[in-house]
Design a protein around this motif. Structure first.
Motif, short mmCIF file in Angstrom:
data_model
loop_
_atom_site.label_atom_id
_atom_site.label_comp_id
_atom_site.label_asym_id
_atom_site.label_seq_id
_atom_site.Cartn_x
_atom_site.Cartn_y
_atom_site.Cartn_z
N THR A 230 -1.04 -0.43 -13.64
CA THR A 230 -0.47 -1.15 -12.50
C THR A 230 0.95 -0.66 -12.21
O THR A 230 1.31 -0.41 -11.06
CB THR A 230 -0.44 -2.66 -12.77
OG1 THR A 230 -1.78 -3.13 -12.95
CG2 THR A 230 0.19 -3.42 -11.62
N ALA A 231 1.74 -0.53 -13.26
CA ALA A 231 3.12 -0.06 -13.09
C ALA A 231 3.17 1.32 -12.46
O ALA A 231 4.01 1.61 -11.60
CB ALA A 231 3.84 -0.06 -14.43
N GLY A 232 2.26 2.18 -12.86
CA GLY A 232 2.20 3.52 -12.31
C GLY A 232 1.85 3.53 -10.83
O GLY A 232 2.40 4.30 -10.04
N LEU A 233 0.92 2.64 -10.46
CA LEU A 233 0.54 2.54 -9.04
C LEU A 233 1.70 2.04 -8.19
O LEU A 233 1.94 2.54 -7.09
CB LEU A 233 -0.66 1.61 -8.89
CG LEU A 233 -1.98 2.10 -9.50
CD1 LEU A 233 -3.05 1.02 -9.38
CD2 LEU A 233 -2.46 3.38 -8.83
N VAL A 234 2.41 1.05 -8.71
CA VAL A 234 3.57 0.52 -7.98
C VAL A 234 4.65 1.59 -7.86
O VAL A 234 5.26 1.78 -6.79
CB VAL A 234 4.13 -0.74 -8.68
CG1 VAL A 234 5.45 -1.17 -8.05
CG2 VAL A 234 3.11 -1.88 -8.62
N ALA A 235 4.88 2.32 -8.94
CA ALA A 235 5.88 3.39 -8.92
C ALA A 235 5.50 4.49 -7.93
O ALA A 235 6.37 5.15 -7.35
CB ALA A 235 6.03 3.99 -10.32
N ALA A 236 4.19 4.64 -7.71
CA ALA A 236 3.71 5.65 -6.76
C ALA A 236 3.81 5.18 -5.32
O ALA A 236 3.52 5.94 -4.38
CB ALA A 236 2.28 6.03 -7.09
N GLY A 237 4.21 3.91 -5.13
CA GLY A 237 4.42 3.41 -3.78
C GLY A 237 3.40 2.43 -3.26
O GLY A 237 3.49 1.99 -2.11
N LEU A 238 2.40 2.08 -4.09
CA LEU A 238 1.41 1.11 -3.62
C LEU A 238 2.01 -0.29 -3.60
O LEU A 238 2.83 -0.64 -4.46
CB LEU A 238 0.19 1.12 -4.54
CG LEU A 238 -0.78 2.29 -4.36
CD1 LEU A 238 -1.93 2.15 -5.33
CD2 LEU A 238 -1.31 2.36 -2.93
N PRO A 239 1.61 -1.12 -2.64
CA PRO A 239 2.13 -2.49 -2.56
C PRO A 239 1.80 -3.30 -3.82
O PRO A 239 0.78 -3.05 -4.48
CB PRO A 239 1.41 -3.08 -1.34
CG PRO A 239 1.01 -1.90 -0.53
CD PRO A 239 0.72 -0.80 -1.51
N ASP A 240 2.66 -4.26 -4.14
CA ASP A 240 2.50 -5.06 -5.35
C ASP A 240 1.16 -5.80 -5.39
O ASP A 240 0.64 -6.07 -6.47
CB ASP A 240 3.64 -6.08 -5.45
CG ASP A 240 4.97 -5.42 -5.78
OD1 ASP A 240 4.96 -4.23 -6.14
OD2 ASP A 240 6.02 -6.09 -5.67
N PHE A 241 0.60 -6.14 -4.22
CA PHE A 241 -0.65 -6.89 -4.24
C PHE A 241 -1.87 -5.97 -4.32
O PHE A 241 -2.96 -6.41 -4.71
CB PHE A 241 -0.76 -7.79 -3.00
CG PHE A 241 -0.87 -7.05 -1.69
CD1 PHE A 241 -2.10 -6.77 -1.13
CD2 PHE A 241 0.28 -6.62 -1.02
CE1 PHE A 241 -2.20 -6.07 0.07
CE2 PHE A 241 0.19 -5.94 0.18
CZ PHE A 241 -1.05 -5.66 0.73
N ILE A 242 -1.71 -4.69 -3.97
CA ILE A 242 -2.83 -3.75 -4.04
C ILE A 242 -2.99 -3.19 -5.45
O ILE A 242 -4.11 -3.03 -5.94
CB ILE A 242 -2.63 -2.59 -3.04
CG1 ILE A 242 -2.73 -3.12 -1.62
CG2 ILE A 242 -3.66 -1.49 -3.27
CD1 ILE A 242 -4.10 -3.58 -1.21
N ALA A 243 -1.88 -2.89 -6.11
CA ALA A 243 -1.93 -2.26 -7.42
C ALA A 243 -2.75 -3.07 -8.43
O ALA A 243 -3.63 -2.52 -9.11
CB ALA A 243 -0.52 -2.00 -7.93
N PRO A 244 -2.50 -4.39 -8.57
CA PRO A 244 -3.31 -5.17 -9.53
C PRO A 244 -4.80 -5.20 -9.17
O PRO A 244 -5.66 -5.25 -10.06
CB PRO A 244 -2.70 -6.57 -9.47
CG PRO A 244 -1.33 -6.37 -8.94
CD PRO A 244 -1.44 -5.22 -7.98
#
Length: 280
Positions: A230-244
């Motif tokens: 999840t942290a990696g997805l957020v760091a890559a720019g995905l929205p906080d609600f999409i990553a989880p």
């Protein structure tokens, strides 16, 4: 027989509409959308375009008038769509609709960690309690959505994932559309829950192999836990609600919830399922 598709201006909805218009008289096809202007091209082909907003009961009543079968495509507001789905089901029943096919997810049970499960489970329950004939179209993860991830892995040389040793039987939207059309135009599908899958369950190793074939060099699989993913997805720019949500699909895959392969695309949809490797 009049057939309606909700969310007809979306990616899946358009694919279903295209195949349906090739199968039945366009005069029998009703396409529902919040913005009818988006479906002007289908109106030109003879389909009946109607405004339909799940939050507007009066509009829904008119939308379902004279319709016998409905494809209820789940809306994209994850976590806040059950009320709208129930409104559509209730209004359809009152309008005289006989049969609803609903786009769900494999294994919508409490032990499945995929974030979409509660919405789909509640909608399936509402359908069963509606008194209408129903068919659950439990579509696996879309193969179309894996193309970019494989391309990124090919570029970076690493496939970072949280799916462990699990596999997913990725299925194309077009194959899902074929199954929906088969159900909407055929007989004997009432009371059935179909797992709609591709022809193979792909593991992380399989995905890395596809990426390696694309890049011409080996791609390493990097397994991480859910939090790190999840942290990696957020760091890559995905929205906080999409990553989880994406992480939850990985967890479901890891637990084997998406690994079942069926013959539904061929048996109900009338076509050979498209493998993921045909898209990359």
């Amino acid at each position: 027989m009049t057939i309606a598709i909700t969310g007809a201006s979306g990616q899946l909805g358009r694919l279903v509409a295209d195949q349906l218009l090739e199968t039945v008289d366009p005069a029998e096809v009703v396409l529902l959308t919040r913005d009818p202007a988006k479906l002007a091209d289908y109106a030109a082909r003879g389909a009946d375009i109607r405004a339909a907003d799940f939050g507007e009961p009066e509009e829904l009543t008119e939308a379902f008038a004279g319709v016998e079968r409905v494809l209820l495509i789940s809306t994209d507001v994850v976590g806040a769509r059950v009320e709208g789905h129930r409104a559509a089901i209730d209004t359809a029943a009152k309008a005289g609709v006989r049969h609803i096919a609903y786009t769900s997810v494999p294994g919508p049970t409490p032990d499945n960690p995929a974030g979409v499960v509660p919405d789909h489970a509640a909608t399936e329950e509402a359908l069963r309690e509606s008194g209408l004939a129903w068919t659950m179209l439990r579509n696996n993860l879309y193969a179309d959505m894996q193309v970019d991830a494989i391309a990124q892995a090919a570029t970076s040389g690493q496939l970072v994932t949280n799916i462990g040793d699990g596999g997913a039987a990725y299925v194309t939207r077009a194959d899902c559309a074929a199954v929906a059309v088969g159900v909407l135009t055929g007989e004997g599908h009432e009371g059935q829950a179909y797992d709609v899958t591709g022809p193979q369950a792909y593991t992380a190793a399989d995905l890395a192999e596809l990426a390696g074939e694309q890049s011409g060099t080996p791609v390493a699989v990097v397994q991480v836990d859910d939090d790190a993913y999840t942290a990696g997805l957020v760091a890559a720019g995905l929205p906080d609600f999409i990553a989880p949500l994406l992480t939850s699909f990985g967890a479901a895959t890891r637990l084997g919830k998406l690994a079942t392969v069926t013959d539904v695309v061929e048996r109900v949809g009338g076509r050979k399922p498209t493998p993921l490797n045909a898209l990359v």
